[in-house]
Design a protein around this motif. Structure first.
Motif, mmCIF file in Angstrom:
data_model
loop_
_atom_site.group_PDB
_atom_site.id
_atom_site.type_symbol
_atom_site.label_atom_id
_atom_site.label_comp_id
_atom_site.label_asym_id
_atom_site.label_seq_id
_atom_site.Cartn_x
_atom_site.Cartn_y
_atom_site.Cartn_z
ATOM 1 N N LYS A 30 9.409 9.861 -12.412
ATOM 2 C CA LYS A 30 8.224 9.977 -13.266
ATOM 3 C C LYS A 30 7.598 11.369 -13.207
ATOM 4 C CE LYS A 30 6.059 5.464 -13.697
ATOM 5 N NZ LYS A 30 5.028 4.630 -13.060
ATOM 6 N N HIS A 31 7.587 11.945 -12.017
ATOM 7 C CA HIS A 31 6.819 13.180 -11.860
ATOM 8 C C HIS A 31 7.686 14.414 -11.667
ATOM 9 C CE1 HIS A 31 3.061 10.993 -11.679
ATOM 10 N NE2 HIS A 31 3.633 10.145 -10.850
ATOM 11 N N ASP B 30 -0.671 18.436 -6.662
ATOM 12 C CA ASP B 30 -1.618 17.348 -6.456
ATOM 13 C C ASP B 30 -1.176 16.043 -7.105
ATOM 14 O OD1 ASP B 30 -3.336 18.544 -4.792
ATOM 15 O OD2 ASP B 30 -4.940 18.902 -6.234
ATOM 16 N N TYR B 31 -0.562 16.142 -8.301
ATOM 17 C CA TYR B 31 -0.254 14.877 -8.960
ATOM 18 C C TYR B 31 0.865 14.121 -8.266
ATOM 19 C CZ TYR B 31 3.066 17.865 -11.537
ATOM 20 O OH TYR B 31 4.039 18.758 -11.879
ATOM 21 N N PRO C 118 10.734 15.066 -14.905
ATOM 22 C CA PRO C 118 10.233 15.623 -16.176
ATOM 23 C C PRO C 118 9.749 17.070 -16.040
ATOM 24 C CG PRO C 118 9.284 13.465 -15.785
ATOM 25 C CD PRO C 118 9.996 13.842 -14.534
ATOM 26 N N SER D 181 -5.142 19.702 -11.560
ATOM 27 C CA SER D 181 -3.810 19.644 -10.952
ATOM 28 C C SER D 181 -3.442 18.241 -10.498
ATOM 29 C CB SER D 181 -3.741 20.600 -9.757
ATOM 30 O OG SER D 181 -4.639 20.187 -8.762
ATOM 31 N N SER D 182 -4.401 17.317 -10.463
ATOM 32 C CA SER D 182 -4.058 16.003 -9.922
ATOM 33 C C SER D 182 -3.555 15.035 -10.986
ATOM 34 C CB SER D 182 -5.250 15.399 -9.177
ATOM 35 O OG SER D 182 -6.360 15.288 -10.019
ATOM 36 N N ILE E 242 1.216 14.288 -4.889
ATOM 37 C CA ILE E 242 0.515 13.741 -3.727
ATOM 38 C C ILE E 242 -0.321 12.535 -4.147
ATOM 39 C CG2 ILE E 242 -1.218 14.275 -1.973
ATOM 40 C CD1 ILE E 242 -0.223 17.152 -2.039
ATOM 41 N N ALA E 243 -0.950 12.647 -5.324
ATOM 42 C CA ALA E 243 -1.729 11.518 -5.832
ATOM 43 C C ALA E 243 -0.840 10.299 -6.006
ATOM 44 C CB ALA E 243 -2.385 11.892 -7.154
ATOM 45 N N SER E 244 0.345 10.527 -6.544
ATOM 46 C CA SER E 244 1.260 9.425 -6.778
ATOM 47 C C SER E 244 1.681 8.778 -5.458
ATOM 48 C CB SER E 244 2.479 9.937 -7.535
ATOM 49 O OG SER E 244 3.280 8.883 -7.940
ATOM 50 N N ARG E 245 1.869 9.631 -4.441
ATOM 51 C CA ARG E 245 2.203 9.081 -3.119
ATOM 52 C C ARG E 245 1.044 8.264 -2.577
ATOM 53 N NH1 ARG E 245 3.551 11.998 1.739
ATOM 54 N NH2 ARG E 245 2.620 13.893 0.911
ATOM 55 N N SER E 246 -0.173 8.772 -2.764
ATOM 56 C CA SER E 246 -1.335 8.080 -2.215
ATOM 57 C C SER E 246 -1.574 6.748 -2.925
ATOM 58 C CB SER E 246 -2.580 8.965 -2.309
ATOM 59 O OG SER E 246 -3.118 8.907 -3.602
ATOM 60 N N ILE E 247 -1.116 6.664 -4.156
ATOM 61 C CA ILE E 247 -1.235 5.410 -4.888
ATOM 62 C C ILE E 247 -0.299 4.358 -4.302
ATOM 63 C CG2 ILE E 247 -0.520 4.351 -7.065
ATOM 64 C CD1 ILE E 247 -1.650 6.874 -8.423
ATOM 65 N N GLY E 248 0.817 4.826 -3.748
ATOM 66 C CA GLY E 248 1.800 3.901 -3.203
ATOM 67 C C GLY E 248 2.990 3.726 -4.115
ATOM 68 N N THR E 249 3.300 4.754 -4.898
ATOM 69 C CA THR E 249 4.487 4.711 -5.743
ATOM 70 C C THR E 249 5.713 4.988 -4.886
ATOM 71 O OG1 THR E 249 3.130 5.597 -7.517
ATOM 72 C CG2 THR E 249 5.481 5.649 -7.859
ATOM 73 N N LYS E 250 6.805 4.286 -5.199
ATOM 74 C CA LYS E 250 8.027 4.493 -4.422
ATOM 75 C C LYS E 250 8.612 5.875 -4.711
ATOM 76 C CE LYS E 250 9.438 -0.264 -3.930
ATOM 77 N NZ LYS E 250 10.117 -1.390 -4.561
ATOM 78 N N ASN F 26 -0.579 14.554 -13.873
ATOM 79 C CA ASN F 26 0.695 15.084 -14.349
ATOM 80 C C ASN F 26 0.569 15.514 -15.816
ATOM 81 O OD1 ASN F 26 3.303 15.550 -15.171
ATOM 82 N ND2 ASN F 26 4.155 13.781 -14.098
ATOM 83 N N SER G 97 3.319 0.460 -9.991
ATOM 84 C CA SER G 97 3.917 0.682 -8.679
ATOM 85 C C SER G 97 3.778 -0.542 -7.778
ATOM 86 C CB SER G 97 3.251 1.875 -7.991
ATOM 87 O OG SER G 97 3.504 3.040 -8.708
ATOM 88 N N HIS G 98 2.661 -1.239 -7.894
ATOM 89 C CA HIS G 98 2.459 -2.411 -7.043
ATOM 90 C C HIS G 98 2.718 -3.709 -7.797
ATOM 91 C CE1 HIS G 98 0.945 -0.330 -3.479
ATOM 92 N NE2 HIS G 98 0.431 0.539 -4.321
ATOM 93 N N PHE H 86 -9.158 12.970 -6.184
ATOM 94 C CA PHE H 86 -8.849 14.339 -5.783
ATOM 95 C C PHE H 86 -9.885 15.338 -6.279
ATOM 96 C CE2 PHE H 86 -5.027 12.112 -5.043
ATOM 97 C CZ PHE H 86 -4.384 12.806 -4.048
ATOM 98 N N ARG I 164 -1.372 0.769 0.736
ATOM 99 C CA ARG I 164 -2.102 1.750 -0.081
ATOM 100 C C ARG I 164 -2.855 1.105 -1.229
ATOM 101 N NH1 ARG I 164 -0.977 6.837 1.380
ATOM 102 N NH2 ARG I 164 0.961 7.220 2.526
ATOM 103 N N GLN J 198 -7.413 4.086 -1.669
ATOM 104 C CA GLN J 198 -7.105 5.029 -2.738
ATOM 105 C C GLN J 198 -7.873 6.327 -2.561
ATOM 106 O OE1 GLN J 198 -5.001 4.554 -5.666
ATOM 107 N NE2 GLN J 198 -4.162 2.983 -4.345
ATOM 108 N N GLN K 299 10.638 6.330 -7.830
ATOM 109 C CA GLN K 299 9.815 6.378 -9.043
ATOM 110 C C GLN K 299 9.087 7.709 -9.167
ATOM 111 O OE1 GLN K 299 7.551 2.766 -8.460
ATOM 112 N NE2 GLN K 299 8.368 1.924 -10.354
#
Lengths: 343, 300
Positions: B211-212, B193-194, B215, A111-112, B196-204, A114, A129-130, A106, A99, A103, B207
């Protein structure tokens, strides 16, 4: 279906026979199952450094296609070959690492992000993360990214709700850019923004593409938005690509009646030209993707439809070099100048 | 340049903090019931902490010369026994004060135990879904099918009543509430969305949860926890009333109620004052919970 317009060089992304069907059967135990075919056999490729626009009405499966490429959903069928590797064959952990090169930006900048994270942490997330950077280096990189996308560095510790829609989308872009990816899937990145802000964000995307040699898949629901930024454009209807080609081919030598309708729907700012323009107004709504029409799915709204259209599915065929159309009766137009000139 | 920004950002952080403090105070005043709630809870906590200083007598001191003394303002009452004495001549006032300790300790500790279990299981079930989710939710259903009090009575009967077993029993029976609530929240949050965004970034996944997801469920978790401190105090009182709570000589409000019940016709004060203490504390906590809910809601 054949691979459309196989490029000479090795493309960055190749999508083959992609299908996504959602089970929408209402009666739980009924034998007959109903599927919503959001994406129904899509093939295309994206060359390095180019922008492929994907256009279509809401519900045509363009966003689903984007999510499938990002592996945010598991497709029912098909393969997604990114940089020579089939993404579907990767394990979860391998995909997670992949990933880095892949990238997404959105649609909804509200909403994208946090709401409980500060801008700094949002942009830093991919880097953390990476494990690309930490400490002082992380700090510098995040601030540089903010600078690149045109955000005030002094606002790094604010929360997303303290920003406007355009600024929030810049945060989203900075986040997608952080890992210097090869491909960015932009899922209607400007459709939630004010018109005046849209062009700013589009210009930013173009600038970044040049600077970082990015490849974009740019999803939008109207042709004007993608015209500015795309090299090639794919038009989708009911989960299928009906026309794909270079921007110039598509605009000046439109082959599919649906594309023609979309072009005709673009408002023209000059009243005189508007009167001269031969408007083609699409009748009715898009049929339900659960029970799509037989043959050509567009025939229910097509003014040229014949018997043949309801019986035979038109294959995507090459009309001119790199310009493919799925229609039995492709339009033979040296287009009326009025339509294309002002789009 | 960067150092400038650093200074600026730090200043902004402190500014934000003081702003949120002001906002909290304003909402406290505006909520009307929040302030009395907070005051009652603070008083209870202080009473529990400083019980030996406040209490005029040893709560376990038996004094056969002063049995069944009425409160000080009634005929025959004595000044040194403000709320009267019980059947063994123990000072009711001191006993109520010491009882605060047990009630709060049991209430808070049981909530910590059940909250931790429920939060953990709810997060996992909600986020990962699938088999884990199904398995956990069936266990929850099974627990819901058992009458709570009965279950607690059996376990207390087997383990033998003590402060520790009481906390464990209350904690183990109440985690279900948290697990269900947290799972529901997580189900909705993980589709945002945030995330899903975090997943698309490649966050474990882990985490993403920390993080999301965490909280964003935490505010409702805090609110439910405060409210459930109140219900736990009542449950503790019920168990003590049934004789399975903390054992004498340790004082608890429920225990006082059960002892006073026998003398209700002649000496009403023995059972009444611990009863009032329970009601006041629980009310205070509930008011405070309502205020917290308003305060932690990001929409307000």
């Amino acid at each position: 279906m054949t691979i459309v317009g196989k490029p000479l060089d090795h493309p960055l992304l190749e999508v083959k026979g992609l299908k996504m069907a959602f089970d929408v059967t209402e009666k739980r135990f009924s034998k007959e199952r109903h599927y919503l075919k959001a994406v129904d056999g899509v093939d295309f490729f994206v060359r390095r450094g180019e922008t492929l626009g994907i256009v279509g009405e809401s519900g045509c499966g363009k966003s689903t296609t984007g999510k499938l490429i990002m592996q945010l959903m598991e497709p029912t069928e098909g393969s997604i070959i990114f940089d020579g590797i089939d993404l579907r064959s990767l394990s979860n952990e391998e995909m997670r690492k992949k990933r880095k090169d892949l990238q997404m930006i959105f649609q909804d900048p509200y909403s994208s992000l946090n709401p409980r994270m500060r801008v700094f942490d949002i942009i830093a997330e991919p880097l953390i993360s990476h494990r690309v950077a930490k400490g002082r280096e992380l700090y510098d990189q995040v601030l540089e990214l903010m600078d690149v996308v045109g955000l005030n560095k002094a606002h790094a510790y604010r929360f997303p709700h303290e920003f406007s829609g355009g600024q929030r989308q810049r945060i989203g872009i900075a986040r997608a850019l952080a890992l210097k990816p090869k491909l960015i899937v932009c899922d209607e990145p400007v459709s939630a923004l004010d018109v005046s802000i849209q062009s700013q964000v589009l210009n930013l995307l173009v600038k970044l593409q040049r600077e970082y040699n990015l490849t974009y898949i740019f999803i939008a629901h109207g042709l004007p938005a993608v015209k500015h930024i795309s090299d090639r454009i794919a038009v989708m209807y009911l989960g299928r690509i009906v026309e794909i080609g270079n921007k110039e081919q598509l605009f000046s030598n439109t082959k599919h009646p649906y594309t023609e309708g979309l072009l005709s729907a673009v408002p023209i700012p000059d009243p005189e030209m508007r009167d001269k323009k031969n408007r083609i107004i699409l009748k009715g709504d898009m049929p339900s993707p659960v029970t799509p029409p037989s043959g050509c799915t567009f025939r229910t709204r097509c003014m040229y439809a014949t018997e043949k259209c309801s019986e035979v599915v038109p294959p995507l065929t090459e009309q001119e070099s790199g310009h493919f159309v799925a229609c039995h009766y492709p339009l033979d137009t040296k287009k009326q100048q009025g339509v294309t000139q002002y789009v | 340049m960067t150092t400038n920004v650093q200074i600026d950002s730090q200043r902004r952080i402190t500014k934000n903090r003081s702003k949120s403090f002001v906002l909290g105070f304003r909402s406290l005043v505006r909520s009307k019931l929040g302030l009395p709630g907070l005051v009652i809870v603070l008083i209870s906590c202080l009473t529990a902490i400083f019980a030996p200083v406040i209490a005029p007598h040893d709560p376990a001191q038996i004094n056969t010369a002063h049995m069944f003394l009425p409160p000080a303002w009634m005929d025959g009452g004595m000044k040194e026994y403000l709320l009267g004495t019980d059947n063994l001549g123990r000072d009711v006032f001191s006993r109520v004060i010491y009882g605060t300790r047990i009630s709060l300790i049991v209430g808070i500790m049981a909530v910590v135990v059940s909250g931790a279990i429920g939060l953990f299981l709810g997060l996992i079930a909600g986020y990962y879904g699938g088999f884990i989710d199904n398995a956990l939710m069936r266990i929850v259903d099974a627990f819901l099918a058992i009458p709570n009090i009965l279950f607690m009575l059996v376990i207390l009967g087997v383990l033998g009543p003590s402060l520790l077993t009481l906390i464990i029993v209350l904690g183990v029976t109440n985690w279900i509430i948290y697990a269900r609530m947290i799972r529901g929240e997580v189900l909705s949050i993980k589709e945002r969305d945030y995330v899903i965004a975090s997943r698309s970034i490649g966050t474990k996944n882990l985490q993403i949860i920390f993080k999301h997801v965490l909280p964003n469920v935490f505010s409702s978790f805090i609110v439910i926890s405060t409210l459930s401190v109140a219900t736990t105090i009542i449950l503790e009182a019920s168990l003590s009333f049934l004789g399975l709570g903390v054992q004498p000589p340790t004082v608890s409000w429920g225990g006082m109620l059960s002892e006073g019940r026998n003398h209700l016709a002649t000496s009403w004060w023995i059972a009444t004052f611990p009863g009032i203490a329970i009601t006041m504390t629980v009310l205070g906590i509930i008011f405070m919970g309502d205020w917290l809910r308003d305060l932690l809601d990001p929409r307000s």
